[in-house]
Design an enzyme around this catalytic site. Sequence first.
Site, PDB file in Angstrom:
ATOM      1  N   THR A   5       1.048  -1.458   0.046  1.00 52.47           N
ATOM      2  CA  THR A   5      -0.503  -0.136  -0.369  1.00 52.47           C
ATOM      3  C   THR A   5       0.965   1.114   0.252  1.00 52.47           C
ATOM      4  OG1 THR A   5      -2.237  -0.873   1.215  1.00 52.47           O
ATOM      5  CG2 THR A   5      -1.224   1.390   1.603  1.00 52.47           C
ATOM      6  N   VAL A  50     -14.007  -2.923   2.834  1.00 55.90           N
ATOM      7  CA  VAL A  50     -13.051  -1.783   2.214  1.00 55.90           C
ATOM      8  C   VAL A  50     -12.441  -1.465   3.505  1.00 55.90           C
ATOM      9  CG1 VAL A  50     -13.222   1.433   2.343  1.00 55.90           C
ATOM     10  CG2 VAL A  50     -15.269  -0.913   1.016  1.00 55.90           C
ATOM     11  N   GLY A  51     -11.193  -1.238   3.459  1.00 54.90           N
ATOM     12  CA  GLY A  51      -9.982  -0.811   4.523  1.00 54.90           C
ATOM     13  C   GLY A  51     -10.432   0.759   5.273  1.00 54.90           C
ATOM     14  N   THR A  84      -0.912   2.441   6.685  1.00 57.01           N
ATOM     15  CA  THR A  84      -0.558   1.022   6.044  1.00 57.01           C
ATOM     16  C   THR A  84      -0.041   0.116   6.924  1.00 57.01           C
ATOM     17  OG1 THR A  84       0.667  -0.155   4.902  1.00 57.01           O
ATOM     18  CG2 THR A  84       2.114   1.846   6.073  1.00 57.01           C
ATOM     19  N   GLY A  85      -1.159  -0.899   6.797  1.00 55.09           N
ATOM     20  CA  GLY A  85      -0.986  -2.199   7.752  1.00 55.09           C
ATOM     21  C   GLY A  85      -2.448  -3.072   7.472  1.00 55.09           C
ATOM     22  N   GLY A 100      -6.055  -3.082   8.112  1.00 53.87           N
ATOM     23  CA  GLY A 100      -7.108  -1.759   7.981  1.00 53.87           C
ATOM     24  C   GLY A 100      -7.584  -1.408   9.398  1.00 53.87           C
TER      25      GLY A 100
HETATM   26  N1  ASP Z   1      -4.371  -0.359   5.220  1.00 55.52           N
HETATM   27  C1  ASP Z   1      -4.516  -1.829   3.396  1.00 55.52           C
HETATM   28  C2  ASP Z   1      -5.801  -2.318   4.093  1.00 55.52           C
HETATM   29  O1  ASP Z   1      -6.178  -2.791   4.793  1.00 55.52           O
HETATM   30  C3  ASP Z   1      -3.387  -2.531   3.362  1.00 55.52           C
HETATM   31  C4  ASP Z   1      -2.244  -2.252   3.282  1.00 55.52           C
HETATM   32  O2  ASP Z   1      -1.928  -1.186   4.125  1.00 55.52           O
HETATM   33  O3  ASP Z   1      -1.284  -2.366   3.322  1.00 55.52           O
HETATM   34  O4  ASP Z   1      -6.722  -1.807   2.409  1.00 55.52           O
END
Ligand code: ASP
Length: 304
Positions: free
Chosen positions: A173, A202-203, A224-225, A227
């Site tokens: 991401t 949906v994140g 990021t991570g 969601g």
């Molecule tokens: N935050 C994003 C989600 O959960 C994924 C990511 O950051 O890699 O959709």
Amino acid sequence: MVHGGAGALDNVKDDKTAVRYLESIRRILEHGREVMELGGSALQAVEACASLLEDDPVFNAGCGSVLNENGKVEMDAAIMDGRDLSAGAVAAIDNIANPIQLARLVMTESEHVMLIAEGAMRFADHCGMERAPENYFYTPDRVEQLKQARLKNKIMLDHDDTEEDSEDQKYGTIGAIALDPMGNLAAATSTGGIVNKRMGRVGDSPIVGSGVYADNETCAVSATGYGEDFMRTVISKTISDFIYMKEMNADAATRAGIEYLTRKVKGRGGVIVIDHNGNCASGFTTKKMIHGWIEHGGEAVVRF
Ligand code: ASP
């Protein structure tokens, strides 16, 4: 500042892919600075950087988006302008090369903040945005990654670090935040989400206050991570609130935000933050987070 996802990417020095990430991040940071040196706003800089990150297939956004349980791409993106808290977001969209540009159009050309799925696609048509063909998105890596996730029967980050073989996982991401010489802050986040996610999931990335936030009085944040962890802690707005209510700087607010994320939900991921005084900070609970920053006159700094 930009990020290319939180997670694991060990043995960085020996990994050709890591060098590839590093060069991409550096080039994009330099481009973002150039946009502002030529008079562009923070908002224009973050849109430009996020678009370039979406165009690079190593990242989990735009053409490199991960696949959902049905083997389909469903992307989320949001952009926010710290001048007046205006924001635009899209969720569960496909066939758009640069979701961040569609999010920007939602902000500027519609009376709404978020459009999703078919409605967002119709709006894209209305704005004359071209549809990218299916094969623009399906990289062999993503197909293999979904296969592995299905075999393990799990939903995972593009760059999950909870598995033993985490060294092989890649970053994903993307996000961009900026402060321009006028003192304006802006933030952008774009993603394909998490591997093998349910259709329609949906994140945090397109949710104002969770995956993205910008307020000229406080800071700009991109997250990021996982969601779900960020949505439950409204992490980006929480960090902004630490600055607004406790008069913290970027570094202290980021540490406080990460502590909150960990203590409350054992959240997995990270954030990049620029405060209204131009201090840059980053924090993450995963092994690594690829990110970098550049200032007026300085060299780009990239961290893994
Ligand atoms: N935050 C994003 C989600 O959960 C994924 C990511 O950051 O890699 O959709």
